[in-house]
Design a protein around this motif. Structure first.
Motif: not given
Length: 294
Positions: A3-5, A44, A46, A48, A201-202, A205
């Motif tokens: 999973n993307k985080l 959420d 995604e 942390e 992606w980051k 986000k």
């Protein structure tokens, strides 16, 4: 597939409550399992989050231990951190508004300018910024780190001056101190690690978080206003109304009546409503806003 985080640092201490409140207003259900926990919960999967002191945040973001975080611009300068400033999060209703780091001395000291501090001792938590300031002004002083109670040290004669954080200046006056210079101004920043910000992606986000936070911040100083207006009074009412763009006007079921809706600065509501009433507005409703997205 893993999973993307996104690893997000949230400030512990004076900024914590205001930050949590603004995240909630932005749409994130964030909280702590217990008062001693350093790992907030958030709805959420995604994200942390972890709690860290604002003074340390930019170092951990800069070295990649965190993808992004929230801290003051003062601590970015102090740590000389190489980070991306995603957006400014200053807002007046919370404790994230603009603050200043000032050089202050006792009122009765006779010290009038930075030049008068040559050879003297200065206490501060913002050591590197202070040293740079005195170096720029070519004044040789002994700058020492202060763990706290900085104002007491100068009042009791342990040091000759302090570089201290202030928002209103009331605490300095209460301790019979006077400002003689401003070293820097600081607002709360949403910052990112440079490598993380290059990850598509980051970056996206972080942009989503920034849009929601900025929307929540923009809504802090504004309210929504609804009212009913007769057709014959519409021009008079609209002439009273400031708006982000143009007020929304729609037909009501009753002939000759309109519903008017707009967003305005909260500070002018008490002045505006009596004027709207005189112009013919009826059924006026004021309501708070969670987000205003420009």
């Amino acid at each position: 597939m893993k999973n993307k985080l996104l690893k997000l640092g949230l400030p512990k201490g004076s900024l914590q409550e205001a930050t949590f409140k603004m995240f909630r207003k932005a749409g994130f259900n964030v909280g702590l399992p217990s008062e001693r926990s350093y790992f907030p919960s958030i709805d959420d999967a995604e994200i942390e989050p972890v709690l860290l002191r604002a003074q340390e945040m930019s170092r951990y973001v800069s070295d990649g231990a965190l993808d992004c975080g929230i801290t003051g611009n003062d601590w970015i300068l102090e740590n000389k951190s190489d980070v991306v400033r995603v957006c400014n999060l200053a807002y007046a209703k919370q404790s994230l508004s603009k603050v200043r780091w000032v050089l202050a001395v006792p009122e009765a000291s006779g010290i009038k300018s930075v030049k008068d501090l040559k050879g003297k001792r200065v206490a501060t938590e913002l050591v590197n910024v202070a040293k740079e300031y005195f170096k720029k002004n070519k004044v040789d002083v002994d700058v020492e780190f202060s763990w706290g109670a900085t104002e007491v040290k100068v009042s009791s004669g342990l040091v000759d001056a302090i570089v201290e954080l202030t928002e209103t200046g009331r605490s300095l006056k209460a301790n019979k101190l006077v400002e003689i210079a401003t070293l820097c101004e600081s607002t709360t920043q949403f910052i990112a690690n440079k490598k993380s910000y290059q990850d598509c992606w980051k970056k996206e986000k972080m942009a989503e978080i920034a849009v929601l936070l900025n929307g929540a911040i923009a809504a802090e100083a504004k309210v929504g206003l609804k009212m009913n207006v007769k057709k014959t009074d519409l021009k008079k009412v609209l002439a009273c109304l400031p708006a982000l763009k143009e007020p929304t006007v729609s037909n009501l079921s009753a002939d000759g009546w309109y519903a008017v809706e707009t967003v305005i600065d909260e500070k002018i509501v008490r002045i505006l409503i009596p004027g709207l009433k005189r112009a013919g507005a009826a059924g006026i409703i004021e309501y708070p806003l969670n987000k205003v997205i420009f």
